[in-house]
Design a protein around this motif. Sequence first.
Motif, short mmCIF file in Angstrom:
data_model
loop_
_atom_site.label_atom_id
_atom_site.label_comp_id
_atom_site.label_asym_id
_atom_site.label_seq_id
_atom_site.Cartn_x
_atom_site.Cartn_y
_atom_site.Cartn_z
N THR A 104 25.57 -7.74 25.36
CA THR A 104 26.35 -7.03 26.26
C THR A 104 27.51 -6.46 25.64
O THR A 104 27.97 -5.06 26.16
N SER A 105 28.02 -7.45 24.83
CA SER A 105 29.47 -6.81 23.98
C SER A 105 29.10 -5.65 23.29
O SER A 105 30.10 -4.12 23.51
N LEU A 106 28.47 -5.54 22.10
CA LEU A 106 27.83 -3.99 21.87
C LEU A 106 27.45 -3.20 22.73
O LEU A 106 28.38 -2.20 21.41
N TRP A 107 27.22 -3.30 23.73
CA TRP A 107 26.95 -1.89 24.08
C TRP A 107 28.27 -1.75 24.77
O TRP A 107 27.94 -0.50 24.76
N ALA A 108 29.19 -2.57 25.25
CA ALA A 108 30.26 -2.37 25.86
C ALA A 108 30.98 -1.01 25.28
O ALA A 108 31.70 -0.55 25.33
N GLN A 109 30.84 -1.49 24.19
CA GLN A 109 31.69 -0.97 22.93
C GLN A 109 31.15 0.14 22.49
O GLN A 109 31.53 1.06 22.34
N ASN A 110 29.55 0.53 22.55
CA ASN A 110 29.17 1.29 22.20
C ASN A 110 29.17 2.56 23.29
O ASN A 110 29.94 3.97 23.40
N TYR A 111 29.53 1.97 24.29
CA TYR A 111 29.46 2.86 25.95
C TYR A 111 31.09 2.99 25.16
O TYR A 111 31.15 4.32 25.76
N ALA A 112 31.83 2.70 25.68
CA ALA A 112 33.36 3.35 25.20
C ALA A 112 33.42 4.21 24.31
O ALA A 112 34.67 5.18 24.28
N GLY A 113 33.05 3.74 23.47
CA GLY A 113 32.91 4.79 22.20
C GLY A 113 33.13 6.45 22.39
O GLY A 113 32.91 7.65 22.24
N ALA A 114 31.35 6.04 22.81
CA ALA A 114 30.71 7.24 23.04
C ALA A 114 31.32 7.66 24.47
O ALA A 114 31.26 9.21 24.07
N MET A 115 32.34 7.43 25.17
CA MET A 115 32.55 8.51 26.39
C MET A 115 34.35 8.58 25.79
O MET A 115 34.59 10.02 26.17
N GLN A 116 35.25 7.89 24.72
CA GLN A 116 36.39 8.33 24.45
C GLN A 116 35.49 9.95 23.50
O GLN A 116 36.26 10.37 23.46
N ASN A 117 34.74 9.38 22.29
CA ASN A 117 33.62 10.53 21.53
C ASN A 117 33.99 11.95 22.19
O ASN A 117 34.39 12.70 22.36
N ALA A 118 33.40 11.67 23.35
CA ALA A 118 33.02 12.90 24.65
C ALA A 118 34.16 13.34 25.11
O ALA A 118 34.45 15.16 25.54
N LEU A 119 34.83 12.90 25.55
CA LEU A 119 36.00 13.12 26.22
C LEU A 119 36.96 14.16 25.03
O LEU A 119 38.17 15.01 25.32
N ALA A 120 36.99 13.96 23.88
CA ALA A 120 37.62 14.01 22.84
C ALA A 120 37.02 14.96 22.35
O ALA A 120 37.27 16.17 22.52
N LYS A 121 36.03 15.40 22.31
CA LYS A 121 34.73 16.48 22.01
C LYS A 121 35.33 17.99 23.55
O LYS A 121 35.92 19.14 23.19
#
Length: 211
Positions: free
Chosen positions: A16-33
């Motif tokens: 659960t913690s790993l996916w939470a980190q993956n979710y945040a990372g994916a969102m940050q990546n998309a927002l940056a793009k």
Amino acid sequence: MKKVVSIIVVMVFAATSLWAQNYAGAMQNALAKMGAAKTPSEYVAASQIFERVSQVETSKWIPAYYGALSLINGSYTGKEKEERDQMLDQAQKFIDTALERSPENSEVMALQGYLYQARIGVDGSRGQEFSQKAAGALKKALSLNANNPRATFLMAMNVYHTPAFWGGGKDNALPLFEKAEKLFAEQKMSSPFAPAWGKETNQHFLEECKK
């Protein structure tokens, strides 16, 4: 047995913690793009990341919201009417998904109003139809949250671009831009990815109204 249960609990927590980190990372990546995008294809690429996140996070409205926002913003950078409309068609699907997940959401209704305004940006002859649709969506957004700065700002934009003899124009839009400025200054982030855009554009048009 207790040891096995403890191991399973730890594994579930870790996953659960790993996916939470993956979710945040994916969102940050998309927002940056999305923030760096300058062409339709770049905005589409950002929206596709949001789409993938949305397909996994089926209870969250935020990824679909940003997928729509990316495509709406991108539609203003295109030159071909058909391409721009196709982007807005896809943005509408994202909005529909967001509304399914969060039906009475002021931010999503404000974004619906923004999409209707973008339809006018593609073809000015649509002004009468879509300015009314935008006003309706924005009124709904404000009924859900009267202190939504984006809904207030976008309503001001609607008034700004409406002819003065129909109750629009700079003078009538100015009080709304001023109210939005105050609301932007007071807004608080309810979550790391809560919508926060619009402040700079509101300030630009506020200054235009004062000229």
